[in-house]
Each structure stands twice: as C-alpha cells, then as structure tokens.
Motif scaffolding. Structure first.
Motif, PDB file in Angstrom:
ATOM      1  N   LYS A  15      12.367   0.941  -0.704  1.00 27.95           N
ATOM      2  CA  LYS A  15      11.234   1.000  -1.643  1.00 27.95           C
ATOM      3  C   LYS A  15      10.649   2.409  -1.776  1.00 27.95           C
ATOM      4  N   SER A  72       3.876   0.948  -1.561  1.00 29.28           N
ATOM      5  CA  SER A  72       4.774   0.007  -2.232  1.00 29.28           C
ATOM      6  C   SER A  72       4.068  -1.284  -2.626  1.00 29.28           C
ATOM      7  N   ALA A 110       7.997   3.751  -4.607  1.00 32.93           N
ATOM      8  CA  ALA A 110       6.632   4.036  -4.128  1.00 32.93           C
ATOM      9  C   ALA A 110       6.202   5.457  -4.508  1.00 32.93           C
ATOM     10  N   VAL A 126       6.320   1.513   4.201  1.00 33.24           N
ATOM     11  CA  VAL A 126       7.218   1.402   3.041  1.00 33.24           C
ATOM     12  C   VAL A 126       8.662   1.362   3.548  1.00 33.24           C
TER      13      VAL A 126
END
Ligand code: 1VU
Length: 318
Positions: free
Chosen positions: A44, A16, A48, A40
C-alpha cells in the motif's frame, strides 16, 4: 519573533486509511503525523504516498499546528521515493524520520530536502520581492529506536540544521535490546533520560516520549496520565499518540496546568517588584526565589501563552 514550536501531542494517522485521513482534518492536535512507515503495508506504500500528497495539498486544518509525514527509514530503500512524492505537497511542515541510527541517516534526508526545496532551508533568506509569503523552513523530527542511536545522540543532534526534535520509539528499542516493556517503564530510563538531555543540550524544540499502547477505557486513560507525568519528570515536552482519544489528555498533561500558570505569573509579577527593590533573592510562599526559578516561571508563562492560556487574565488577578 517567531513563537516557540509546541508539540505536546503528536498523533499518527495511517497514510493508507482514507477514513482516518478524513477524520484527521477535524481534530485538534499540535502535530498530526501522516504515516508511511509501520502502519502501511508494503503493497500500500505507493498508494499512500499519493494520498498524502493530496492530503497535504490542503492547508492545515484550524485545530492543527503542524502537519508532518513519517517516511520510511533510510535503510529501507524507500525514503527517497517517499520524499520525492511528499516534498511536492505545498502544506508539509515537517518530516519524521524513523530509525535514525547515525548522522549519515540525517545527512541523506537533509541533502534531498536541500536540493528539492532550497527555499525551505533554515538559513534561506526571506524573498522580499515575492508577492507570496515565504514558506517557513521545513523541520525534521528524528526517531531514536536503537542502542546505536542512543550512544550517538550528540552527533545525531548536530547532523542537520533542519532538526527540530527527537522522538523515542520504545517498541523497536525494546526489540533491539531484548527488553520487555513493563508499566513502570524503568527499563527505558537511561534511553529516555539521555534523549531528553541530548535534545535540550542541542537546543531542539521537542522531545517526544513513547506511545502509550493502551488507549481504551478508564484503565487506558490512567496508564496514559501516569506515562505523561513520568515523561514530563524526565524532561520530555510531548508524547506520541495513536488514537484521537489520547490527544486531549496528552495536551492537557503537557500543557502548563492552572496552578502552574498561576504560580509562574505570581513569580513574574513579584520579581518586577523585587527587581525595583534591588533584591536578587526573595521569598514566595515560604520558598526562596532567585534567577533560575524566575527563568522557569518565565518559560511557563511563554509556553502557556503559546498554548492559548489567557495569561493576561491571570496577571490581572495579581
Ligand atoms: O468515528 P469514526 O468511525 O469516523 O472514526 C474512528 C476511527 O477511524 C478514528 N481513528 C483515527 N483517526 C485518525 N487517526 C487515528 N490514528 C485514528 N484512530 C482511530 O477514530 C474513530 C474511533 O476509532 P476506534 O476507536 O474505532 O479505533 P479503531 O479500531 O478504528 O482503530 C484503532 C487503531 C489502533 C487501529 C487506530 O487508532 C490506528 O490505526 N492508530 C494509528 C496506528 C499507527 O499509526 N501506528 C504506527 C505509529 S506508532 C509507532 O510507530 C511508535 C513509534
């Protein structure tokens, strides 16, 4: 014959972080593992996955031998979404699977990979009619993070033809056993030793040791060097890294050192003479050399060659 796989340092790069993704392209590391798991946040993950698919649409950077993605665990319910996205990327070499507790975790990942990318199965025949070179088999690295996993190691090692290495995750293991990590690492001795031994028994290429969480300054470097030496003594051949500053030290510590290469070359050269003289056991520097020692010396020479050491140059001296 394909050269052996070398993974001295495995560097995690959060999937991310656009800044760290970009930075990773200029690094020199045996393995760069782009992370979709703990680094992460849940919000997110989707972003990602897409970022990593784009990142892995580019060939490996010159200094990187292998690029991998750490997906989320099978238990999390996110692994299928992760694989669906990242297996579309043309330059993915390996998948790192966290929290592997039993063979069924790897059976699931294996089935998804086999059905999505049949040509990258380890036993898939080379396609001679194709104009493009066949991609090498995809590899799996399994993170061992629990008591259940440590007690199931032989079954886990036998559970997937893609399996290429085991990785020890100390923090989750400590959580599982209510242990407190200490600088001596003695609390992990049994688990680490079991992992290194099981991986060797299954002929896996890599056994990758715990992360050194201190990475700043002289104290960080000292701790890292001590941990590398300790891991090497237990049979690990690589170590996880969280910061680029750790990679060079780890690769130096897990690569054959100058003295070790010189010793190995001397043994290999002297063994040829001993062989011609019909001697199976002989002496070098006051120590007995026989078949297993010669085997070890040959392994050092092979690893040094793959690590880019000028072995021919050393040989010329002897
Ligand atoms: O020089 P620049 O400013 O362009 O770049 C910074 C920084 O962005 C970069 N950098 C990295 N690049 C690629 N991969 C990395 N892992 C990485 N870490 C840093 O290097 C330059 C210098 O960085 P810094 O010293 O200023 O460090 P930061 O404060 O930016 O970052 C420190 C942390 C620890 C937060 C960072 O290194 C990081 O996020 N590391 C990875 C953490 C991670 O992935 N954890 C989960 C895996 S460990 C695990 O699960 C154990 C089993």
């Amino acid at each position: 014959m394909a050269s052996p796989i070398i993974r001295r340092a495995l560097l995690y790069v959060p999937g991310s972080s656009p800044k760290m993704l970009s930075k990773s392209r200029g690094l020199v590391a045996d393995n760069v593992t782009y992370d979709l798991e703990d680094s992460v946040t849940p919000g997110k993950k989707a972003e990602a996955r897409v970022a990593l698919r784009e990142q892995l649409s580019q060939p490996r950077a010159a200094g990187v031998r292998e690029q991998a993605v750490r997906i989320n665990s099978v238990d999390s319910g996110l692994a299928l979404d992760d694989l669906t996205e990242v297996l579309k990327a043309p330059h993915l070499d390996a998948v790192v699977v966290p929290k592997v507790n039993s063979p069924s975790d790897l059976h699931f990942i294996t089935d998804v990979i086999r059905h999505t990318l049949p040509s990258r199965h380890p036993s898939s025949p080379a396609t001679s009619s194709s104009a493009t070179a066949r991609q090498p088999p995809l590899r799996i690295l399994a993170l061992i993070e629990s008591a259940l996993a440590v007690t199931s190691l032989p079954a886990i090692c036998a559970s997937s033809p893609y399996l290429s290495g085991l990785i020890f995750a100390a923090e989750d293991f400590a959580l599982d056993l209510s242990l407190t990590r200490t600088p001596s690492l003695t609390e992990f001795l049994y688990a680490r030793s079991a992992i290194a031994t099981a991986a060797r028994a299954a002929n896996l290429a890599s056994t990758i040791d715990l992360v050194c969480t201190s990475y700043r300054g002289e104290a960080g470097e000292r701790a890292l060097r001590d941990e590398c030496a300790d891991g090497k003594r237990l049979g690990f051949n690589g170590k996880q890294c969280i910061h680029p500053s750790q990679v060079g030290i780890v690769q130096e510590m897990f690569g054959p050192g100058e003295g070790e290469v010189e010793w190995a070359v001397r043994v290999v050269v002297a063994d040829r003479k001993a062989d011609r003289a019909g001697k199976g056991a002989w002496t070098l520097d006051g120590k007995m050399i026989d078949k297993p020692v010669v085997g070890k010396a040959k392994a050092v020479v092979e690893r040094a060659t793959v690590c880019g050491v000028n072995v021919e140059g050393v040989m010329e001296k002897w």
